[in-house]
Structure formats: structure tokens, C-alpha cells
Design a protein around this motif. Sequence first.
Motif, short mmCIF file in Angstrom:
data_model
loop_
_atom_site.label_atom_id
_atom_site.label_comp_id
_atom_site.label_asym_id
_atom_site.label_seq_id
_atom_site.Cartn_x
_atom_site.Cartn_y
_atom_site.Cartn_z
N PHE A 35 0.97 -1.31 0.12
CA PHE A 35 0.44 -0.06 -0.20
C PHE A 35 0.65 1.15 0.42
O PHE A 35 2.15 1.23 0.23
N LYS A 36 -0.13 1.91 -0.58
CA LYS A 36 0.91 3.63 -0.55
C LYS A 36 1.03 4.01 0.50
O LYS A 36 2.37 4.42 1.22
N ASP B 15 -0.81 0.23 10.22
CA ASP B 15 -0.36 -0.34 11.64
C ASP B 15 -1.98 0.33 12.68
O ASP B 15 -2.62 1.54 12.00
N TRP B 16 -2.43 -0.09 13.57
CA TRP B 16 -3.50 0.09 14.62
C TRP B 16 -2.96 1.39 14.69
O TRP B 16 -2.14 1.88 15.39
N GLY B 17 -4.27 2.35 15.27
CA GLY B 17 -3.91 4.07 15.44
C GLY B 17 -4.18 4.55 13.90
O GLY B 17 -4.37 6.03 13.86
N CYS B 18 -3.60 4.05 12.91
CA CYS B 18 -4.30 4.92 11.54
C CYS B 18 -5.28 5.01 11.40
O CYS B 18 -6.12 4.18 11.44
N ASP B 19 -5.43 5.91 10.22
CA ASP B 19 -6.81 6.27 9.98
C ASP B 19 -7.02 5.57 8.35
O ASP B 19 -5.54 5.98 7.47
N LEU B 20 -8.00 4.69 8.08
CA LEU B 20 -7.81 3.91 6.82
C LEU B 20 -7.92 4.51 5.41
O LEU B 20 -8.43 5.58 5.72
N GLN B 21 -7.07 4.83 4.48
CA GLN B 21 -7.21 5.45 3.19
C GLN B 21 -8.11 4.83 2.51
O GLN B 21 -8.50 3.07 2.60
N THR B 22 -8.23 4.98 1.20
CA THR B 22 -8.73 4.94 -0.05
C THR B 22 -8.61 3.57 -0.16
O THR B 22 -9.45 2.55 -0.48
N GLU B 23 -7.16 3.29 -0.72
CA GLU B 23 -6.74 2.47 -1.17
C GLU B 23 -6.67 0.74 -0.29
O GLU B 23 -7.10 -0.32 -0.32
N HIS B 24 -7.30 1.26 1.39
CA HIS B 24 -7.24 0.40 2.19
C HIS B 24 -8.74 0.05 2.55
O HIS B 24 -9.28 -1.65 2.30
N GLU B 25 -9.98 1.10 2.39
CA GLU B 25 -11.12 0.47 2.61
C GLU B 25 -11.87 -0.68 0.60
O GLU B 25 -12.80 -0.93 0.94
N ASP C 196 -17.67 3.72 9.78
CA ASP C 196 -17.95 3.72 8.59
C ASP C 196 -17.98 2.46 7.74
O ASP C 196 -17.59 1.42 7.67
N LEU C 197 -19.35 2.81 6.78
CA LEU C 197 -19.40 2.03 5.62
C LEU C 197 -18.57 2.24 4.15
O LEU C 197 -18.40 3.32 3.95
N LEU C 198 -18.03 1.53 4.39
CA LEU C 198 -17.60 1.60 3.02
C LEU C 198 -17.93 0.55 1.50
O LEU C 198 -18.87 -0.48 2.00
N VAL C 199 -17.52 0.76 0.26
CA VAL C 199 -18.59 0.11 -0.80
C VAL C 199 -17.31 -0.17 -1.72
O VAL C 199 -16.84 0.65 -1.84
N PRO C 200 -18.00 -1.22 -2.17
CA PRO C 200 -17.23 -1.03 -3.81
C PRO C 200 -16.96 -0.48 -4.85
O PRO C 200 -17.98 1.18 -5.01
N GLY D 130 -14.87 3.66 -1.40
CA GLY D 130 -14.49 3.05 0.03
C GLY D 130 -15.69 4.14 0.91
O GLY D 130 -16.47 3.58 0.60
N GLU D 131 -14.93 5.02 2.12
CA GLU D 131 -16.11 5.56 2.78
C GLU D 131 -17.55 6.40 2.56
O GLU D 131 -17.00 7.25 0.73
N ILE D 132 -18.28 5.13 2.10
CA ILE D 132 -19.59 6.58 2.22
C ILE D 132 -20.57 6.78 2.66
O ILE D 132 -21.49 7.82 3.20
N ILE D 133 -20.76 6.61 4.18
CA ILE D 133 -21.25 6.63 5.41
C ILE D 133 -19.72 6.61 6.99
O ILE D 133 -19.21 5.99 7.13
N GLY D 134 -20.00 7.71 7.37
CA GLY D 134 -19.56 8.11 8.87
C GLY D 134 -20.30 8.11 9.82
O GLY D 134 -21.69 8.74 9.77
#
Length: 455
Positions: free
Chosen positions: A318-319, A323-333, A372-376, A379-383
Motif C-alpha cells: 500500500f502507498k 498499523d493500529w491507530g492509523c486512519d484507513l485510506q481509500t486504497e485500504h477501504e 464507516d460504511l465502505l462500498v466497492p 471506499g467510505e460513503i457513510i460516517g
Amino acid sequence: MKHTDIKELFANSQQYKEKIVTVCGWVRTARDSKSISFVELNDGTCLRNLQLIVDKENAKDMPAVSVGTALNVTGNFVPSERNGFEVIVTAMEVLGECPADYPLQKKFHTLEYLRTIPHLRPRTRFFEAVFAVRNELSFAIHKYFHSHGYKYMHTPIITGSDCEGAGEMFRVTTQPWKTDCKTEQEYFAGDFFGTKAGLTVSGQLEGEIAAMGLGKIYTFGPTFRAEHSNTTRHAAEFWQIEPEVCFADLHDIIEIAEDFIKFIIKEVIDNCPEELEFFNERSEKGLLDKLHGVINSEFVKLKYTDAVEILKKSGKEFKYPVDWGCDLQTEHERYLTEEYYKKPVFVTDYPADIKAFYMKQNSDGKTVAATDLLVPGIGEIIGCSEREADLKMLESAMLKRNMPLDAYREYLDTRKFGSVPHSGFGLGFERILMYITGVQNIRDTLLYPRTVGSL
């Protein structure tokens, strides 16, 4: 002026068959043969153009027309082997002439070019489809909440509070430019409200206040963020949907969010079949399969800690490291939704340090009851979160972030006087519109997109 919508003619073609009809619209294409002119007319009521047949021999007094011209036309609505139905013109009136420098002469234009002429792009087929879906999606949102007993609240657009605590507010002032004020407080003391004011970044805090007396409410209105982000997913002015539900924990609001998303997508599928077929061809191949997959699948519920472990064991580079504590990025989602689960995913129980102050703190002291709701595909679409209902815990979270408690006294009072468990979520309207249409740039979902450096 009395006329029949083109959508009405096609929807009830047998009723109008072989009858004289009057239609109005704009010329989309015009071509001539030796004895006949073929004109395609569109009035904005549907994607289909109505073909007009003009017999030159019998129409010597009829005006010549060009692309973009506005017409009032009368003629016989007859079956056509190629077009289904067309109109044999008997009378034509030009309502508005269109000169040769009309910018939409070609049948297809790039979206980049159309962004330079936002005042004209609603006359193109692409944006006619975008705004048709936008209209249907808006109605579906209201329909869902109304049918489930929510009250629609209009929260303030001008506010003194920054809901997210990020400081990305647009300033609202009537004050002229001044250099003689020694402090910010002195400057705003003479302003309209006598204090600093800005455009709202969210209606949530006021929505919570309303829900504390009305049970369950929703807001659907414009929000503004002065975020210097020039991506395809960010705009400075956008619309947001924010329900707030009393006597509901995180699991309840997750269930509501899933039901809501499936409902509004199905409403658009049912009521905009022509537009979605268009986007399936023009914007995103496989769009319809994706949407049907969402409404027919059971969404995954996944704890943040488990999501991090899945990502770390994925073997992918991943770019942004995980690690635990990071904010998930679009590539992760997108990995979680498109490759690992291949369906929408609710990621729950995020670290408290990367989430907002108002989220309920879990008993572990490290995470909050948020999802967070993640969709194909996006990525994130709902908080979404359960809100902190305990006054002392909420105050502690705010002080940790150096937030002034006095500025939020009314909000804190909802925890002082009869506090109850309650939850809510926020959905960016243009984000879900992008997802349903496959449109890749948020600038192409708004009539006039407001972005950095562009008013």
C-alpha cells in the motif's frame, strides 16, 4: 403555452398515436436531405429525443433551425420503424434563436470541456441524466425517512460552532476590511451577530438537540468546508443527509444505515432505468451489476482491529502503511470491499484519537462506538456513530481536544437534562450520487461546483 411533454408522448404513445400534438424543446441535432429535414428535439423531461420530420415541399414558410434553437412544434404523432414514434411537422415557431457560436455544436463533448461552460451543460444528454438521477435520489431520501416516521429538520446554515472541530469553516461577516482592530474579538464585536460566525460544516449538533425532544429526525441540506483539497471527491459546497435517532445504539444505527442505502438505490433502479443504462455504457461498465449486488447482499460487520490485521496480512504494498491507530485510506477501504469481501463493509470500533469528540467511548478506553460504511468502487460513503451520552465523558473528550466548553453549553445541556443513548450518521449526497451513476468527479454532480479557486 399549452403543449405535451415528450416523456408523456413516449410513455403513452398509443394514446397519442396518429393524433395532432404540440411539443416544445431545444434542437439537439438537425440534418437535411434534398426534400426532408430531420430534427431531434429534447425538452428535458426524458433522455430520449423526439424526431421531427419536416417536408420541405410542404413547409416552405417554416423557418430554418440550427442546433440549440428553441421551438414550438405542432404535427402528427406517427409510428416510426427506426424511432418508435416521430412527429410529421405541420407548424413550427421559433421561440429562441441560436447563433452559430453556440458551444454545444457537437454530439459529444468531454466532461472537462463542459466544466468550462456549467451554465450550458444541463442541455447535454450526460447532465440531463445526472440531474434526473439527482432528482429521483433526493425524493427517495425524503420518502424513506418520511415513511419511517422521521421529522425533517432545517438546521442553521449560519452557525458559531465547528461540529467536527477541524476549523475548516467559511467566515460569514458584514464587516468591511479593517486594520485598526487590535484583536479578533474587537473586530467581530461590531459585526452583525456581535461574534464570529461561519457557514455550517454539519447540521449534526443541532440535529441531536432536535432529536432529544422529537425522537428521530433527519436533516438534508447544504454544508460547507473550506478544505484546500482539489481531488475528484471534494467540493467546498455540498449536500449532506444526517439522521439522528434517540434510544438507538451503534448496532441499531448500522441496521438503519444498511436498510436506507438499499432502499434509495433500489428506488433509483426502479425509477431511472433509462438513465442508469446510459451510465452503465458511458460512466462505468458493470454499474448495474454493482448496484444490484449492493441491494442483494448482506453487509459485513468488521472491527477496525481485525481490518488492520487483514490489511497487514494481505501481502499488498500500500502507498500508506497500515498499523493500529492509523486512519484507513481509500486504497485500504477498496481492498476490503473489492478484493477481500467483494461487498459493502461496516468497519466498527475505531481508535478514539482519529475520530470526533462526540462519539461514545468504549469500555476499553481506546476505541469509540463508530463505524464507516465502505462500498466497492469508492471506499467510505457513510460516517456513523453512537453519540456520547454521558456528560462527564463528553466534557473529558472535549477538554482533551482543547475545545471551549462554554461555546458548546447548549449541546452539553442535552446530556445534563435527561440524556439518552442516541446515534446517527452522515452521508454526503454527491458521494452517493457518484456511486449510483458511476460519475468519477464530484464536479459533474453539481449544477455549479464550488472548489478551491473556483467560484
